[in-house]
Motif scaffolding. Sequence first.
Motif, PDB file in Angstrom:
ATOM      1  N   ASN A   1      -5.507  -7.532   9.659  1.00  0.00           N
ATOM      2  CA  ASN A   1      -6.319  -7.649   8.435  1.00  0.00           C
ATOM      3  C   ASN A   1      -6.819  -6.287   7.966  1.00  0.00           C
ATOM      4  OD1 ASN A   1      -6.021 -10.429   8.361  1.00  0.00           O
ATOM      5  ND2 ASN A   1      -7.808 -10.759   9.655  1.00  0.00           N
TER       6      ASN A   1
ATOM      7  N   ASP B   1      -1.945  -8.160   7.528  1.00  0.00           N
ATOM      8  CA  ASP B   1      -2.353  -9.564   7.620  1.00  0.00           C
ATOM      9  C   ASP B   1      -2.534  -9.938   9.080  1.00  0.00           C
ATOM     10  OD1 ASP B   1       0.278  -9.334   8.274  1.00  0.00           O
ATOM     11  OD2 ASP B   1       0.980 -11.009   7.073  1.00  0.00           O
ATOM     12  N   GLU B   2      -2.661 -11.223   9.360  1.00  0.00           N
ATOM     13  CA  GLU B   2      -2.952 -11.660  10.732  1.00  0.00           C
ATOM     14  C   GLU B   2      -1.725 -11.702  11.626  1.00  0.00           C
ATOM     15  OE1 GLU B   2      -5.612 -14.490  11.726  1.00  0.00           O
ATOM     16  OE2 GLU B   2      -7.023 -14.048  10.134  1.00  0.00           O
TER      17      GLU B   2
END
Length: 150
Positions: free
Chosen positions: A62, A126-127
């Motif tokens: 993130n 992102d994750e």
Amino acid sequence: MNSLNKTFLPTKNYKNRNWYLIDCNGQTLGRLATIIAGLLKGKYKSQYHPSIDTGDYIILVNADSIILNEKSKHYLVYNPGRPGHSLKIRNVVDCLPKLTIERAVKRMLSQTETKRLMRRLKIYNDENHLHQAQNPIKIDVTNLYLSVKV
């Protein structure tokens, strides 16, 4: 000889490295970069010694949601000595978050160890990350000393 009087020094081929997962959501850049630099060097370990590399691998997820100061700027010099065209000024918010985090961490490390330690830093926007097989230990940066287990 008493075993309490012996000091443990890790050897040069010390291979006890952990993988840590840090979520950048809602974290400020400077505080996060100091924690990352300490983990890359291995300063949070009890067997830390400055001449021996005991650092760990770090996965940041993130990276898009990191908190940046909107007024701070990057000063980029492309052709030094050429007046007028050499200096580019950009807002930090406009730059890629991966490059901004890398630049902050890189400038907190010494020149001799920068190249070697920056290979251990993995940044994702992102994750999703590619290092599930290493079983990374999730770290809560707000309570760092409670969450790091060496």
